[in-house]
Every structure is written in structure tokens, then in C-alpha cells.
Design a protein around this motif. Sequence first.
Motif, PDB file in Angstrom:
ATOM      1  N   VAL A  27      95.876  27.009  37.347  1.00  0.00           N
ATOM      2  CA  VAL A  27      94.394  27.732  36.958  1.00  0.00           C
ATOM      3  C   VAL A  27      94.912  29.161  36.465  1.00  0.00           C
ATOM      4  N   ASN A  28      95.580  29.262  35.552  1.00  0.00           N
ATOM      5  CA  ASN A  28      96.241  30.458  34.942  1.00  0.00           C
ATOM      6  C   ASN A  28      96.111  31.388  34.686  1.00  0.00           C
ATOM      7  N   ALA A  29      95.637  32.605  33.612  1.00  0.00           N
ATOM      8  CA  ALA A  29      94.552  33.103  32.860  1.00  0.00           C
ATOM      9  C   ALA A  29      94.740  32.870  31.419  1.00  0.00           C
ATOM     10  N   ASN A  30      95.313  31.939  30.822  1.00  0.00           N
ATOM     11  CA  ASN A  30      95.306  31.633  29.930  1.00  0.00           C
ATOM     12  C   ASN A  30      94.751  30.274  30.275  1.00  0.00           C
ATOM     13  N   GLU A  31      95.068  29.967  30.940  1.00  0.00           N
ATOM     14  CA  GLU A  31      93.582  27.844  30.684  1.00  0.00           C
ATOM     15  C   GLU A  31      92.650  28.439  31.100  1.00  0.00           C
ATOM     16  N   SER A  32      92.008  29.822  31.967  1.00  0.00           N
ATOM     17  CA  SER A  32      91.106  29.472  31.982  1.00  0.00           C
ATOM     18  C   SER A  32      89.915  30.609  31.411  1.00  0.00           C
ATOM     19  N   PHE A  33      90.736  31.301  30.880  1.00  0.00           N
ATOM     20  CA  PHE A  33      89.903  32.056  28.965  1.00  0.00           C
ATOM     21  C   PHE A  33      89.741  30.632  27.739  1.00  0.00           C
ATOM     22  N   ASN A  34      90.786  29.579  27.398  1.00  0.00           N
ATOM     23  CA  ASN A  34      90.820  28.678  27.252  1.00  0.00           C
ATOM     24  C   ASN A  34      89.472  27.510  27.557  1.00  0.00           C
ATOM     25  N   PHE A  35      89.551  27.684  29.155  1.00  0.00           N
ATOM     26  CA  PHE A  35      88.051  26.894  29.200  1.00  0.00           C
ATOM     27  C   PHE A  35      86.754  27.027  28.325  1.00  0.00           C
ATOM     28  N   ALA A  36      86.903  28.659  28.864  1.00  0.00           N
ATOM     29  CA  ALA A  36      85.185  29.238  27.575  1.00  0.00           C
ATOM     30  C   ALA A  36      85.671  29.774  26.213  1.00  0.00           C
ATOM     31  N   THR A  37      86.661  29.661  25.875  1.00  0.00           N
ATOM     32  CA  THR A  37      86.684  29.163  23.967  1.00  0.00           C
ATOM     33  C   THR A  37      86.926  28.689  23.932  1.00  0.00           C
ATOM     34  N   LYS A  38      88.400  27.753  23.261  1.00  0.00           N
ATOM     35  CA  LYS A  38      88.446  26.638  22.883  1.00  0.00           C
ATOM     36  C   LYS A  38      87.628  24.907  23.431  1.00  0.00           C
ATOM     37  N   ASN A  39      88.397  25.183  24.445  1.00  0.00           N
ATOM     38  CA  ASN A  39      87.684  24.170  24.787  1.00  0.00           C
ATOM     39  C   ASN A  39      86.503  23.757  24.959  1.00  0.00           C
ATOM     40  N   GLY A  40      85.087  24.604  25.392  1.00  0.00           N
ATOM     41  CA  GLY A  40      84.271  24.794  24.878  1.00  0.00           C
ATOM     42  C   GLY A  40      83.879  24.147  23.664  1.00  0.00           C
ATOM     43  N   THR A  93      85.448  22.499  30.831  1.00  0.00           N
ATOM     44  CA  THR A  93      84.290  24.119  29.839  1.00  0.00           C
ATOM     45  C   THR A  93      83.858  24.547  30.807  1.00  0.00           C
ATOM     46  N   LEU A  94      83.391  25.641  30.647  1.00  0.00           N
ATOM     47  CA  LEU A  94      82.667  26.438  31.286  1.00  0.00           C
ATOM     48  C   LEU A  94      81.507  26.831  31.481  1.00  0.00           C
ATOM     49  N   GLY A  95      80.045  26.634  32.338  1.00  0.00           N
ATOM     50  CA  GLY A  95      79.055  27.114  31.965  1.00  0.00           C
ATOM     51  C   GLY A  95      78.158  27.552  33.265  1.00  0.00           C
ATOM     52  N   THR A  96      77.716  28.210  32.458  1.00  0.00           N
ATOM     53  CA  THR A  96      76.813  29.982  34.032  1.00  0.00           C
ATOM     54  C   THR A  96      76.033  28.789  34.650  1.00  0.00           C
ATOM     55  N   ASP A  97      75.358  27.883  34.404  1.00  0.00           N
ATOM     56  CA  ASP A  97      74.010  27.124  35.066  1.00  0.00           C
ATOM     57  C   ASP A  97      72.938  28.687  34.691  1.00  0.00           C
ATOM     58  N   GLY A  98      71.737  28.086  35.171  1.00  0.00           N
ATOM     59  CA  GLY A  98      70.800  29.334  34.680  1.00  0.00           C
ATOM     60  C   GLY A  98      70.864  30.346  36.124  1.00  0.00           C
ATOM     61  N   CYS A  99      70.057  30.912  35.419  1.00  0.00           N
ATOM     62  CA  CYS A  99      69.847  32.787  36.118  1.00  0.00           C
ATOM     63  C   CYS A  99      69.593  32.052  37.674  1.00  0.00           C
ATOM     64  N   GLY A 100      68.742  31.020  37.996  1.00  0.00           N
ATOM     65  CA  GLY A 100      68.035  30.626  39.214  1.00  0.00           C
ATOM     66  C   GLY A 100      69.333  30.418  40.366  1.00  0.00           C
ATOM     67  N   SER A 101      70.134  30.233  39.848  1.00  0.00           N
ATOM     68  CA  SER A 101      71.758  29.980  40.559  1.00  0.00           C
ATOM     69  C   SER A 101      72.524  29.715  40.615  1.00  0.00           C
ATOM     70  N   ASN A 102      72.460  31.691  39.330  1.00  0.00           N
ATOM     71  CA  ASN A 102      73.989  31.646  39.728  1.00  0.00           C
ATOM     72  C   ASN A 102      74.467  33.528  40.185  1.00  0.00           C
ATOM     73  N   ASN A 103      73.371  34.675  39.616  1.00  0.00           N
ATOM     74  CA  ASN A 103      72.051  35.427  38.980  1.00  0.00           C
ATOM     75  C   ASN A 103      72.186  35.449  37.557  1.00  0.00           C
ATOM     76  N   ASN A 104      73.613  35.774  36.989  1.00  0.00           N
ATOM     77  CA  ASN A 104      73.227  36.331  35.777  1.00  0.00           C
ATOM     78  C   ASN A 104      74.860  34.743  34.781  1.00  0.00           C
ATOM     79  N   LEU A 105      74.451  35.097  33.282  1.00  0.00           N
ATOM     80  CA  LEU A 105      74.807  34.312  32.363  1.00  0.00           C
ATOM     81  C   LEU A 105      76.554  35.303  31.474  1.00  0.00           C
ATOM     82  N   ASN A 106      76.990  35.606  32.700  1.00  0.00           N
ATOM     83  CA  ASN A 106      77.923  36.545  32.505  1.00  0.00           C
ATOM     84  C   ASN A 106      79.456  35.705  32.657  1.00  0.00           C
ATOM     85  N   LEU A 107      79.792  35.388  31.370  1.00  0.00           N
ATOM     86  CA  LEU A 107      80.949  34.411  31.516  1.00  0.00           C
ATOM     87  C   LEU A 107      82.206  34.544  31.690  1.00  0.00           C
TER      88      LEU A 107
END
Length: 424
Positions: free
Chosen positions: A327-340, A292-306
Motif C-alpha cells: 500500500v504505497n503512497a500512490n496507491e493509498s492516494f488513489n483509494f481516496a480519489t480515482k478509485n472512489g 476506496t476510503l471512508g471515514t465512517d461517522g464522527c462517533g467512531s472516528n472522530n473526524n471526517l479528514n480523509l
Amino acid sequence: MILIKGALINNTIQDLLIDGNKIKRIGKNLIDKENLNEKDLKIIDGKNKMAIPGLVNTHTHIPMTLFRGVADDLPLMEWLNDYIWKMEAKLNEDIVYAGALLGCIEMIKSGTTTFNDMYFYLDGIIKAVKETGIRSFLAYGMIDLFDEEKREKELKTSEETIKQIKKLNDQRINPVLGPHAPYTCSKELLMETHNMAKEYDVPIHIHMNETLDEIKTIKEKTGMRPFEYLNSFGFFDDVKVISAHCVHLSEDELNIIKNKNIAVSHNPISNLKLASGIAPIPKLMENDILITLGTDGCGSNNNLNLFEEIKTASLIHKGISLNPTVVNANESFNFATKNGAHALGLNAGKLVEGALADIVLVDLDRPYLIPKENMHSHLVYSFNGNVDIVIIDGNIVLNDGKMVNIDEKKVYEMAEKAYSKLIE
């Protein structure tokens, strides 16, 4: 009911009908086919719009929007010890509320409909979630630093938080247990966390193997690497665990993650910025581990734009492997949607009948989304996350790029005042 009419949905121009908080029907000419009365519908014109599943951010510290730009360009432990933890000592519920409101706005406006969070002063976060309409999984971040008295307080606060959230009976606010990490939490706290997760049937959200230093610390104390150590006393048995980072893994640890069905929250941008390293995502994928995908906090990223995480997740693994196919486009998009969604036990992350109505509409009349024939590539490699409409749990929370439930300008003013209190 809400009808999204004539949008690009699952590669086809069609309609989507929302009844309550679920997707009831997807198809063409639904008004006629479902014998609907337009007076009973909230109709959204989907012309030149694409509907996508709402994104799921599986590792955040939402109130840390107030730490954005603080102490950049430092290694993790120096960043934490010398700056972040000193500022966090000044937190209170009002400050956390302001930071959480700001974070919820930022996520919604960049297409995130669900987030999995670990932090403090959860009453402030709950209040922000209620007001903005976002979906959340919330954990009180436990750190006992191997002190028995503090351990009892942390566990008590976590249990009270679980009971409080369950009592709300709100599908958008879900309890999670959040022991910070093996290097900040005692074995006793971790064991009790496991027992509590089983008792209350809630997931565990924990930082694991983020840096080489923390692995070294655990190995010196226990003779084992972090996953081996936690596995030695059954921490992963019969509970749902979302493990953030997982940057440095041995073969034995990879097997533990696989065999215990642990979900990994990949945080590529935070890991790059803190120079923690790059998680071995292609290897984890080869072993059918849920990424799955996470942004972590804005102190170490610095935004929440997934969307930035989606793109980065595809690019960095191609670069370090010298293989453009990983890690093709479909796979990385799935990380942030159905996998999460799957990691959190949600029937979401996909546009299908019966799924939760967590839906994002993207205006296709943008220069970086042309030509429109290659839209799935554009969402990963071209899109900046500037979405048009967001529906969460069947409710419109962003319309024409503007928040529906709250006054954005007032939130920005609140956040500035809250930040000034942190740096006094």
C-alpha cells in the motif's frame, strides 16, 4: 470560466481552465493558446499552490458530527446499543440539518469534494448539501430488525427518497439505497432492495463483515458467512454495491467480492478505534478488487479528514505485514480519489481534460510540505488536510480557507444547540 494559473498540476507548473462544471484544458499559457479574454475569466493565482483531485469519501454518516466524542473507547455493539441508537431516537430534521452542515464544512475544509452517505431525515442532509455546494450520494439507512411492518415503511421511505432526489435533477445530489447490514435487515428487505436498485439504476451502500460478532450472528442464523448469505439469493447480481468495512473475510467471500465487482470502502481509523480489526487490503489488491476510503461517522472516528485515512491506510498494512512496500503512497492516494470516483460512477478523481471540475488547491508554503520536490509523498505522509481552495462542480466553495456560501460561525452555534437537544 475559471482559470487556475501557474499551479503545480500533474507534476508540472501549468494552467487549468474550467468551463461550466468540467475541466476544459490543461497546459501552459492557456490565455494565449485558447485566445481567452481575461475579463471573461475568474483567475486563481496558482503560484506556490498544488492542484489535486477532490477526495471522495465512500462511507459516512454525516450528521453524526454531533456524536463526536460521545462514548469513546467502547466495542461496536455496546457503543451502538447503549449510546448511539438511544441518541438517534431523538433526531429530527433540524438536528440532522445542523449536523450535516457541520460535516459538509469539515469535509470541504479538508479537501473532500464528494461523499457517500447513509442516514436518516434526508431532507436535512439535502438542504445542507445544497447550501454548502458539496457533491453527495445519499441513502436512507434502512433497518427493519426483521419486523414486517417496519420493513414496509423502510422500503417505502427509500423509494420516496430516490424519487425525490431524481426529481431534483441536481448532479451534486445522487440517490443510493442503504440497507444497514445483514444482521439488522431481513432477507425480504435485502431482496427488495436489490430489485429496487435494478429498477431505479442506483447503487447499494451496505455495512459488511465489520466485526466477528456480526459474522457469528449471521452464521448461526443462516449457516453461511455474510457475503455467502447475500450471494445465495442474488443480492450482488447486476447491481453496483459499495461494501463498507470488510474487515474479516474468508477466501470464499473474497472470491465473491472479486467475481461480483463489489467495491470495498476501507475505514481504517474507525475499525481501529472500535477494535473491529484491520481489513486485508493488500490481499484484496492482489485480487484486483476496487479499494476506496471512508471515514465512517464522527462517533467512531472522530473526524471526517480523509487525509488521515490515506496515511493510516498506508501505515497499518506495512506494520502488520512487516513489509514497507505494501500500500504505497500512490496507491493509498488513489483509494481516496480515482478509485472512489470510479466506485460511484463519477468522471472525477483525476485532473484530466473532460473530467468534472472537483479540484482542491493546497498552499505549498507550509513547513510540513518542504522540500517541495517530494510533494506526492508529503500529501500522504505529511499533510494534515488544511487546504486552501476547493472547487466543486466548477464552483468555488472554499477560498483562502474560508467557506464561500455559508457563515461558519452560525453553523457552529447551530451544531452546539442541536447537540444540547440530543443529550437532554
